[in-house]
Design an enzyme around this catalytic site. Sequence first.
Site, PDB file in Angstrom:
ATOM      1  CE  LYS A   1     -21.490  -0.438  18.264  1.00 26.65           C
ATOM      2  NZ  LYS A   1     -22.406   0.377  17.122  1.00 26.65           N
TER       3      LYS A   1
ATOM      4  CE1 TYR B   1     -21.758   3.463  18.038  1.00 27.31           C
ATOM      5  CE2 TYR B   1     -23.146   3.370  20.220  1.00 27.31           C
ATOM      6  CZ  TYR B   1     -22.974   3.177  18.991  1.00 27.31           C
ATOM      7  OH  TYR B   1     -23.883   2.920  17.932  1.00 27.31           O
TER       8      TYR B   1
END
Length: 305
Positions: free
Chosen positions: A167, A139
């Site tokens: 992400k 992330y």
Amino acid sequence: MKDLKKYHGVIPAFYACYDEEGEISPERTRALVEYFIDKGVQGLYVNGSSGECIYQSVADRKVILEEVMKVAKGKLTIIVHVACNNTKDSIELAKHAEALGVDAIAAIPPIYFRLPEYSVAQYWNDISAAAPYTDFVIYNIPQLAGAALTPSLYKEMLKNERVIGVKNSSMPVQDIQTFAALGGSDHLVFNGPDEQFLGGRLMGAAAGIGGTYGAMPELFLKLNQLIADKELERAKELQFAINDIIGKLTSAHGNMYAVIKEVLKLNEGLNIGSVRAPLTPVVEADRPVVEAAAALICETKERFL
């Protein structure tokens, strides 16, 4: 090559669901999962920024995921964010997530201390090793985490066979191009900033994970379909309309997620509580903003659906 199709599409970031005392509500958590299933989204991203994870205990986060999985298992792709600001707690959540059968775990880098890249890589690899049968998503949200995923760090992480991609919530869409090129065809990038879903997809993102999707999942599903159908002018119109809605959602005294939760009450009859301090709940002066955002979502649905 990995089969990544289950991660393609629209994956809303799941909201924290509280009772009237501000504690985790199992019933409201399950109701929110049912709402997303009914809307037809691809999956859910649980216990991330939109889930207020930074303000929750390990026990809270376990309860949320357990309730989500009671409803979603076998119906939605589930990615759960397990990062805490220490490796020990992150490993505990990673093991818990794998035991529940999630599709993937995800993690931001540790915040506060500015760690060297090899320490960040060790942190991520230690978390991943605790869930050896579960996919791992990096992330990247440097504007909040204070540390960015660099090409060199991503190359190091690609040595971990459980890593399936990133992400990416950094604002430059070029970052998506960079990570998509480095990862190749057996990795993927999720677009993070909702305001650039169209731009991110065109630059190589295979899917999107976003915090405002939950307020208007139909609009993001439509946008995703317009991109697939190469109706890019219409897609641009819809993206701009979505951005106007996001502008309204972020214009209140209360935190955006508090506003979204009030919008869900108005438009969907769904009560999932408010937000946890120090996030600011909506105040009475925010009612016109909430009502305007809810109405704008309805008007945009009429225009595009």
